[in-house]
Design a protein around this motif. Structure first.
Motif, PDB file in Angstrom:
ATOM      1  N   ASN A  26      42.680  25.795  40.589  1.00 61.35           N
ATOM      2  CA  ASN A  26      41.399  25.120  40.399  1.00 61.35           C
ATOM      3  C   ASN A  26      40.306  26.147  40.686  1.00 61.35           C
ATOM      4  O   ASN A  26      39.893  26.335  41.820  1.00 61.35           O
ATOM      5  CB  ASN A  26      41.288  23.928  41.345  1.00 61.35           C
ATOM      6  CG  ASN A  26      40.090  23.049  41.026  1.00 61.35           C
ATOM      7  OD1 ASN A  26      39.160  23.469  40.332  1.00 61.35           O
ATOM      8  ND2 ASN A  26      40.110  21.835  41.549  1.00 61.35           N
ATOM      9  N   ALA A  27      39.830  26.826  39.616  1.00 60.18           N
ATOM     10  CA  ALA A  27      38.906  27.947  39.806  1.00 60.18           C
ATOM     11  C   ALA A  27      37.609  27.726  39.041  1.00 60.18           C
ATOM     12  O   ALA A  27      37.621  27.288  37.885  1.00 60.18           O
ATOM     13  CB  ALA A  27      39.565  29.236  39.330  1.00 60.18           C
ATOM     14  N   ASP A  28      36.506  28.020  39.697  1.00 56.70           N
ATOM     15  CA  ASP A  28      35.215  28.032  39.009  1.00 56.70           C
ATOM     16  C   ASP A  28      35.033  29.414  38.393  1.00 56.70           C
ATOM     17  O   ASP A  28      34.976  30.416  39.110  1.00 56.70           O
ATOM     18  CB  ASP A  28      34.084  27.753  39.999  1.00 56.70           C
ATOM     19  CG  ASP A  28      34.072  26.307  40.458  1.00 56.70           C
ATOM     20  OD1 ASP A  28      34.520  25.443  39.676  1.00 56.70           O
ATOM     21  OD2 ASP A  28      33.649  26.050  41.598  1.00 56.70           O
ATOM     22  N   VAL A  29      34.943  29.446  37.057  1.00 59.34           N
ATOM     23  CA  VAL A  29      34.936  30.713  36.328  1.00 59.34           C
ATOM     24  C   VAL A  29      33.675  30.815  35.469  1.00 59.34           C
ATOM     25  O   VAL A  29      33.301  29.870  34.771  1.00 59.34           O
ATOM     26  CB  VAL A  29      36.186  30.817  35.426  1.00 59.34           C
ATOM     27  CG1 VAL A  29      36.208  32.154  34.704  1.00 59.34           C
ATOM     28  CG2 VAL A  29      37.448  30.594  36.235  1.00 59.34           C
ATOM     29  N   ARG A  30      33.012  31.967  35.513  1.00 60.23           N
ATOM     30  CA  ARG A  30      31.842  32.201  34.669  1.00 60.23           C
ATOM     31  C   ARG A  30      32.275  32.943  33.400  1.00 60.23           C
ATOM     32  O   ARG A  30      32.898  33.994  33.467  1.00 60.23           O
ATOM     33  CB  ARG A  30      30.789  33.020  35.414  1.00 60.23           C
ATOM     34  CG  ARG A  30      29.510  33.261  34.600  1.00 60.23           C
ATOM     35  CD  ARG A  30      28.453  33.947  35.420  1.00 60.23           C
ATOM     36  NE  ARG A  30      28.004  33.125  36.530  1.00 60.23           N
ATOM     37  CZ  ARG A  30      27.085  32.165  36.412  1.00 60.23           C
ATOM     38  NH1 ARG A  30      26.528  31.904  35.235  1.00 60.23           N
ATOM     39  NH2 ARG A  30      26.724  31.453  37.466  1.00 60.23           N
ATOM     40  N   PHE A  31      31.948  32.361  32.269  1.00 60.73           N
ATOM     41  CA  PHE A  31      32.283  32.946  30.967  1.00 60.73           C
ATOM     42  C   PHE A  31      31.009  33.261  30.190  1.00 60.73           C
ATOM     43  O   PHE A  31      30.032  32.512  30.250  1.00 60.73           O
ATOM     44  CB  PHE A  31      33.117  31.963  30.124  1.00 60.73           C
ATOM     45  CG  PHE A  31      34.471  31.649  30.693  1.00 60.73           C
ATOM     46  CD1 PHE A  31      35.536  32.503  30.490  1.00 60.73           C
ATOM     47  CD2 PHE A  31      34.666  30.482  31.412  1.00 60.73           C
ATOM     48  CE1 PHE A  31      36.783  32.190  30.994  1.00 60.73           C
ATOM     49  CE2 PHE A  31      35.895  30.171  31.919  1.00 60.73           C
ATOM     50  CZ  PHE A  31      36.975  31.023  31.726  1.00 60.73           C
ATOM     51  N   SER A  32      31.061  34.320  29.426  1.00 66.68           N
ATOM     52  CA  SER A  32      29.998  34.600  28.458  1.00 66.68           C
ATOM     53  C   SER A  32      30.195  33.687  27.252  1.00 66.68           C
ATOM     54  O   SER A  32      31.316  33.526  26.761  1.00 66.68           O
ATOM     55  CB  SER A  32      30.050  36.059  28.026  1.00 66.68           C
ATOM     56  OG  SER A  32      29.228  36.257  26.885  1.00 66.68           O
ATOM     57  N   LEU A  33      29.124  33.103  26.780  1.00 70.82           N
ATOM     58  CA  LEU A  33      29.224  32.240  25.603  1.00 70.82           C
ATOM     59  C   LEU A  33      29.534  33.033  24.343  1.00 70.82           C
ATOM     60  O   LEU A  33      29.921  32.463  23.315  1.00 70.82           O
ATOM     61  CB  LEU A  33      27.919  31.455  25.428  1.00 70.82           C
ATOM     62  CG  LEU A  33      27.606  30.439  26.532  1.00 70.82           C
ATOM     63  CD1 LEU A  33      26.231  29.799  26.305  1.00 70.82           C
ATOM     64  CD2 LEU A  33      28.674  29.353  26.591  1.00 70.82           C
ATOM     65  N   GLN A  34      29.349  34.361  24.402  1.00 71.41           N
ATOM     66  CA  GLN A  34      29.639  35.220  23.263  1.00 71.41           C
ATOM     67  C   GLN A  34      31.117  35.577  23.165  1.00 71.41           C
ATOM     68  O   GLN A  34      31.574  36.086  22.148  1.00 71.41           O
ATOM     69  CB  GLN A  34      28.811  36.516  23.352  1.00 71.41           C
ATOM     70  CG  GLN A  34      27.319  36.293  23.575  1.00 71.41           C
ATOM     71  CD  GLN A  34      26.704  35.452  22.468  1.00 71.41           C
ATOM     72  OE1 GLN A  34      27.002  35.636  21.288  1.00 71.41           O
ATOM     73  NE2 GLN A  34      25.834  34.514  22.842  1.00 71.41           N
ATOM     74  N   LEU A  35      31.865  35.308  24.229  1.00 70.96           N
ATOM     75  CA  LEU A  35      33.278  35.666  24.261  1.00 70.96           C
ATOM     76  C   LEU A  35      34.057  34.747  23.342  1.00 70.96           C
ATOM     77  O   LEU A  35      33.868  33.536  23.344  1.00 70.96           O
ATOM     78  CB  LEU A  35      33.804  35.534  25.701  1.00 70.96           C
ATOM     79  CG  LEU A  35      35.162  36.162  26.007  1.00 70.96           C
ATOM     80  CD1 LEU A  35      35.105  37.679  25.884  1.00 70.96           C
ATOM     81  CD2 LEU A  35      35.598  35.771  27.423  1.00 70.96           C
TER      82      LEU A  35
END
Length: 243
Positions: A26-35
């Motif tokens: 259960n991880a809070d992950v930051r993603f680029s919307l461009q990925l």
């Protein structure tokens, strides 16, 4: 299993990632919307063990547990699916033979434990059991040495230099010439005796240390429990046992 991954880009979103096989993941992950979706999968497999080709992603609005979309097109950017902060990205592992299946990455009770028989364990010298036995035997030996030392000292208190004595074994008679410690011979107390007859091994000098003076082959040094002091006159070598 909680962690955080940052995927940099001009615009990004924080999603809560869960996994179909890993209940504690259960991880809070930051993603680029461009990925791209494929890029998202490539980042996630290193964290959850599910290969890119066996990974299916689902996007949920976590507050209502509503599925927003299946991220089925690997070429599309993540932003195409309009995720918002706080949404949940669920990883579905499609591989039945995956290392994450069956709880192997979470339940340690499923891992085969190394076992060794008592017989084989006892043969090893580098175990805690051997260490404990060594320490225990050392303590017992020390306690026994203290008891023996005290007992020998008490015996020595009744043995005086100049006293007539008889020594076990062989009932050899003589005169006490030394009482005390002789560290070169070993721990504890010793008694030096000048025998009446040449039944000894030295002249009072043992291992380069002189403890007393006597004729050659008349000297002996024994433990005090082997010595009895009292009325032990010198034997007449011509005395006959029978008349």
């Amino acid at each position: 299993m909680a962690s955080s991954i940052e995927l940099h880009g001009e615009d990004s979103v924080v999603l809560r990632v869960t996994h179909s096989n890993l209940k504690t993941f259960n991880a809070d992950v930051r993603f680029s919307l461009q990925l791209t979706v494929e890029g998202v999968k490539d980042k996630l497999w290193k964290k959850c063990g599910t290969s890119v080709n066996s990974m299916h992603l689902e996007l949920y609005e976590d507050a209502r547990n509503d599925k927003i979309a299946d991220l089925s097109d690997n070429s599309k950017p993540l932003g195409f699916y309009s995720p918002l902060n706080g949404f949940r990205l669920h990883v579905v592992d499609l591989d039945p033979t995956s290392i994450s299946s069956g709880g192997w990455l979470e339940d340690t009770s499923l891992v085969e434990k190394y076992e060794i028989s008592d017989e084989a364990y006892n043969k090893r010298q580098d175990t805690f059991r051997k260490y404990k036995e060594k320490i225990t035997s050392h303590v017992h030996a020390t306690e026994e040495a203290k008891i023996s030392d005290t007992s020998m000292e008490e015996l020595c208190a009744n043995i005086k230099v100049g006293s007539r004595c008889e020594v076990e074994h062989g009932a050899k008679r003589g005169v006490v010439k030394f009482v005390g410690r002789a560290e070169s011979l070993g721990h504890g107390f010793w008694v030096g005796v000048q025998y009446d007859e040449p039944l000894g091994k030295h002249d009072g000098m043992v291992k380069g240390v002189r403890y007393f003076q006597c004729p050659p082959n008349h000297g002996g040094i024994v433990r005090p429990d082997k010595v009895k002091v009292g009325d032990y006159p010198e034997r007449d070598p011509f005395e006959e046992d029978e008349i």
